[in-house]
Design a protein around this motif. Sequence first.
Motif, short mmCIF file in Angstrom:
data_model
loop_
_atom_site.label_atom_id
_atom_site.label_comp_id
_atom_site.label_asym_id
_atom_site.label_seq_id
_atom_site.Cartn_x
_atom_site.Cartn_y
_atom_site.Cartn_z
N PRO A 197 0.82 -1.23 0.00
CA PRO A 197 0.00 0.00 0.00
C PRO A 197 0.85 1.27 0.00
CG PRO A 197 -0.84 -1.56 1.62
CD PRO A 197 0.49 -2.10 1.17
N LEU A 198 1.98 1.22 0.69
CA LEU A 198 2.84 2.41 0.74
C LEU A 198 3.42 2.72 -0.63
CD1 LEU A 198 4.75 1.43 4.00
CD2 LEU A 198 2.94 3.15 3.80
N VAL A 230 2.04 2.00 -3.42
CA VAL A 230 0.94 2.62 -4.18
C VAL A 230 0.97 4.14 -3.96
CG1 VAL A 230 -1.57 2.87 -4.27
CG2 VAL A 230 -0.54 0.59 -4.28
N GLY A 231 1.23 4.54 -2.72
CA GLY A 231 1.31 5.97 -2.41
C GLY A 231 2.48 6.65 -3.10
N THR A 247 -3.56 -6.78 2.42
CA THR A 247 -3.01 -5.46 2.06
C THR A 247 -2.43 -5.49 0.65
OG1 THR A 247 -1.02 -6.18 3.23
CG2 THR A 247 -2.48 -4.65 4.37
N GLU A 258 -5.28 -5.43 -1.81
CA GLU A 258 -5.84 -4.07 -1.91
C GLU A 258 -4.94 -3.17 -2.74
OE1 GLU A 258 -7.15 -2.08 1.60
OE2 GLU A 258 -7.99 -3.89 2.51
N ALA A 259 -3.63 -3.33 -2.52
CA ALA A 259 -2.68 -2.48 -3.24
C ALA A 259 -2.69 -2.78 -4.73
CB ALA A 259 -1.28 -2.65 -2.66
N ASN A 298 -5.13 -3.95 -6.51
CA ASN A 298 -6.36 -3.41 -7.10
C ASN A 298 -6.31 -1.90 -7.23
OD1 ASN A 298 -9.17 -3.77 -7.99
ND2 ASN A 298 -9.64 -2.60 -6.14
N MET A 299 -5.87 -1.25 -6.15
CA MET A 299 -5.84 0.22 -6.15
C MET A 299 -4.89 0.74 -7.24
SD MET A 299 -6.96 2.80 -3.99
CE MET A 299 -6.51 2.88 -2.28
#
Lengths: 342, 374, 323
Positions: free
Chosen positions: C121-122, C124-125, C152, C155-156, C158-159
Motif C-alpha cells: 500500500p505504501l 501505491v502511495g 493489504t 488491496e494495493a 487493485n488500487m
Amino acid sequence: MPKKSVRQAINEALRQEMERDPTVVIIGEDVAGGQGGSGDVDAYGGVMGVTKGLIGTFGPDRVIDTPISESAIMGAAAGAATTGLRPVAELMFVDFLGVCFDQIFNQAAKFRYMFGGKARTPVVIRSMIGAGVRAAAQHSQCLHPIFTHVPGLKVVMPTNAYDAKGLLIQAIRDDDPVVFLEHKTLYDIEDDVPDEAYTIPFGEANFTREGDDVTIVGFSRMVHIANEVADKLEDKGISVEVIDPRTTSPLDEEAILESVERTGRLVVVDEAPPRCNLAVDVAALVADKAFGSLKAPIKRITAPHTPVPFAPTLEDAYIPNAGRVEAAVHEVLESGGRAAAE
Amino acid sequence: MAEIHAVIVPKWGLSMEEGKIDHWYVEEGEQVSEGDDLVDIETTKITNTLESQHAGVFRKLVAEEGETHPCGMIIGVIADAGAADSDIEAFVESFKESYDPADVAVEGGGPEPETIEAAGKRIQYVKMGEGDGTPIIFVHGFGGDLNNWLFTQPALSEDRVTYAIDLPGHGGSIKEVGDGTLSNLSGPLRDFMKAMDIGRAHLVGHSLGGAVVLSVSKEAPDAVASVTAICSAGFGGDINMDYINGFIEGKRQRQLTQTLGALFADKSLVSKDMVDDIIKFKRLDGVDAALRTLAAGAFAGGQQAETLGDQAAALGDRLLVVWGEADEVIPSAHAQNVSGGARVEVLSDAGHMAHMEKSADVNALIVEHVSAFD
Amino acid sequence: MQLTREELLEAYRRMKRIREFEERVNVEFSNGNIPGFVHLYAGQEASGVGICMHLTDDDYIGSTHRGHGHCIAKGCDVEGMMLEIFGKAGGLCGGKGGSMHIADLDKGMLGANAIVGGNPPLVVGAALSAKVNKTGRVAVSFTGDGGSNQGTTFEALNMAVVLNLPAIFVIENNGYGEGTGVDYAVGTKDIAGRAAGFGMPATTVDGTDFFAVYDAMREAVDRAKAGNGPSAIVTEAMRYFGHFVGDPEIYRAKDEVSKLRDEKDPLAIFRNRVTEAGLLEASQLDQLDREVLAEVEKAVEAASAAPFPSVDQLETDVYVTYP
C-alpha cells in the motif's frame, strides 16, 4: 464574520489549502462519488457531503475516489506523504480504521523514528467518531484513546466550526501524521468562521467557560455538554471552568493543571468507554502533578464498558449526558474529604 | 399628547446580539437630559454606558439589573412628567408586542464590512452614515481593527459618511506590511482615500494609527481637514514594549487577558470575547509576521522610531490630541510634548483605549473638533 | 542485450556485495555482535539487482523484513547499513531502526518493513506521488510469496490498477513463509495469476537469472513510464539461509541448501553467462570480488568500533514538531 457550519468550515479549509499547495490531495471512498456510475460524478462529496464540490475545482487527480480498501487508502496516503504529497485520507467511520491499523500504527506513525528522523509523513487521516445517530456498534465508536496512545501520531478533535477550520489547516501543514476526528453529531453546528485561512496550534486548549469552583475537561461533543452544565450552574451561582483540549496528542497539560490548581476540583468527560480513555489519562495527570491542589476526588464521566447499542433507549443511556455531568459537579463540590481532613 | 420615548438595548458593533443590564444610573422619577448617563450595559465584548438621547423624566425602569435582553428591546421609558401612567404602561406593552428581533437584526444590524483593492492592496472598511459633512476616517492602532470604533463611529455618523478601516496587517486587510515602517501604513491609507474617491477627510487615529494619520496629514496636507490623535504614537519615544511583545507572543487566554489589561484603566473591561477575538486575529495567515515586522519597524530598539512633533506644529489648531490619563501603553505625559496650537485633552479614569472606556467624552470632543473644520 | 560492460560490472558488484554482506552478517550475528534478529537475502541476489538496475535514486522501492539485498541493490551505503544492523549511532537510521527497518529516503529506499504485506500500500502511495506530481518516477514493491497472501497486497494491487499508477509489484517467491512451504501456504501454483486477476500484466521469471529478471523489469518500467499502469513480476529464487539466522531449518531437506548453492547460485550463473559470451573477463570479476570483500570488511570494522546511540537520543525523532 460569516456563520459557517462545521461541514462548511472543513470544506473551506480543504479548498483553501488545495489552492495554496498543489501537493495537497484528498483520497478516500466516495470523496467525490459517482465514478464509474451511470449518473453524476461528485454524487456524494464524502458520506457526509463534507468534500462536495472539490472535484469540480481540483479534478480527479487531486480528489481521488478509491475502492473500499482502507489499508490501501491509508497506505497510499502514508506512502504518498513520504514522497512528496500532503494527502488528506478520508476513512469515513473511525470504526473502519480497524481494517488498516497496521498502515497507521506500524507504518505512518513510526517512519520518522525508525528511520532515524529522516522521514516526514505529512498525512491527515479524517474520520468520524461518536454515538448518537443510531448507527450501532460498528459505526459509533470514539476510538481517540487508541490513537492517542501511539507515539508518532497527533490526534485532533474539533468541537466547533471555527476550530475545525483552523485545526484542519494546521493538520494539513503539519509534517507529522495527524488523526483528525470529527464527531458526526456536530457537522451542522454553526459558528463565526473567518474567510481567510488561519491555523490553531496543536496542544493549545480552549477555555470555553472560565470559572473558579470546578474544572470540567471534555473532549469532542462532550465539550458542548460541559458548556451546557456550566451555563446552567452559573445561574445557580456555581462557577464552572470548561476546558476543551482540542487535541489529545499533544495534550495541553499546562492548561489543565493550571485550572485545577485554581479550582481544586476536576470532572473529566469522555464519550469513550472507561478503561484507558482520556478521562483516565487526565485524571492520572492531575493526580500525579496537582494532587496537592485537589479538594475532592476526581470524577470521570464516560460511556460504559460496552459496545455502542442500537436501540434508542440503550444508546441514549450509553452517551454521557448533562445530568450525569451536573451530578458529578455537585458531588465534587460537596465532597468534604480533603477539607475535613485538614 | 405627551412624547414617550423608549430606552432600548443598543446595538454596539456588528456582532452584538444582546446586552445585560449592569447598572442603572437613574431612578424612576428622575429628570434626565440628553447625554446623561442612563445605564451600563454589558456585552460579551465590553461594558459601556448608554446615554440618554432624550430629555424628560425617567418614568419607568423596565429591565432590572442582571437581566439580559436582545438588541432593540425596551428597558426603560423617558417621557414628560405629564404623561399618564396608564399611557406609559400601554406604550411598554405595545412596544413589546410589536418587537421583532428579526427587524433589529436587519435594521440594527448595521453595515457589513466591505473590501476594496487600493493600489493592489486589499483594504477592509466599514462605512456608516450619510450627509454633506466632510467624511471621517477612523484608523486603529497596533493589533486593533475597525471594531475598535464601535462606540465612536455610529455617534459621528449622524451628518456625514464615516469609514473605519483595517490597516495592512490587521483585520480583513492585506497582511503585507513591507519593512514595517510608518510609510507602509500611511501609503495604503492615502491609496484607500484615492480608491474611494475621498478628496478630503477628517482623520481620527488611535495609538499607532495616530502616527499614521499624522503622517498622512504631512504627506498630503490638502486631503486632511483635521486630525484627531487619541493616545497617539508620534509624540515621544516611550512605548510599553512589554505590552507590544506580550501581545505578539501571547497565546493563552489568561496570559493575554493579563496583557490586555494595560489597555484600560478599568481592567475588568477585558472580556473573554475580546481576548478570544484577538487570539483569533493573531492566528490568521500572515498576521504573526505582520505584527512582528510592524513592531520591529515602528518600535525598533524599544522606542518609537518616528516622532511627528513638527507635524503637530504644522497642523496648529486643526489637531486635537486626546489622552487617557492612565494610559499604560504610551504615557499620557507625551501630551505635554504637543507643540503649536493643538487642543489637548487628558481624560481621567481612562487608559489607552480611551475611546472605548470614555466613549461619550471622546465622541463629544471629536464632534466639536470636526464641526470646527468641516 | 542492451547492458554496457560498465552496467554488467555494476550488476555483478551489487550482487556480490549482497552475497558478501549477508555471509558476513551471518558470521557476525552468530558471534553475538548483532542484537535482535536478522533475515538474509543470499541466494536471491539476481532478483533485487535485476529489478533495481532499471531504477535511479529518484525511483522508489519498498522492501520487506528480508531487506538487506534490496537496500544494496538500490545503492544504499554498505557501511551505513552495517552500522545500522549493529545498532550503532552512525547507522543509516541512527541505530533506531535496525535490520528490519533500514531506510534511505535519499536513495528512494522507503524502508525495509517488518510487517509482511506492509509495503505494497505504501508503494501505491509513492506511485501516486509520481503520478500527481508528474515526476516520471516509478515505485516498486518487493514482497514475497508470504506477502502475496496478505489482504493489504490484494488491496494495493487493485488500487494500483484502479488509479492507473506507475507501480511495479515484485513478488519474490523464495519457497517459504517463515517455516511453512509455498506449496502448503499459497493456494495457487500461479502467484502471477493473482496479480493478473486484478487487471495487470504479470509474469514469472527465474529469480536466479539476472538477465531474465532484468528483461521482465524493462517491460514493466516502460509500461509504467508510458502511463499504462502497474505490472507484476514473480521472481523464483530460494533463500540460502533460514527464515532468520539461528533458524534450525528442520523444515528443509538436509541437502536442499547445498544443492541450491551448487546449482542455483545467481552469481555463478551470471559469471558463466558473461564470461562465456566474452562480455567480461573472469579476472575483472575476481578483482571486483576482492574489492567487495574489502568493502564489507571495512564496514564490519567500522560497525564494531562505532558507539551505540547515546541515551539522549531515546526521545528524539518521534515527531517533526511536538507539540
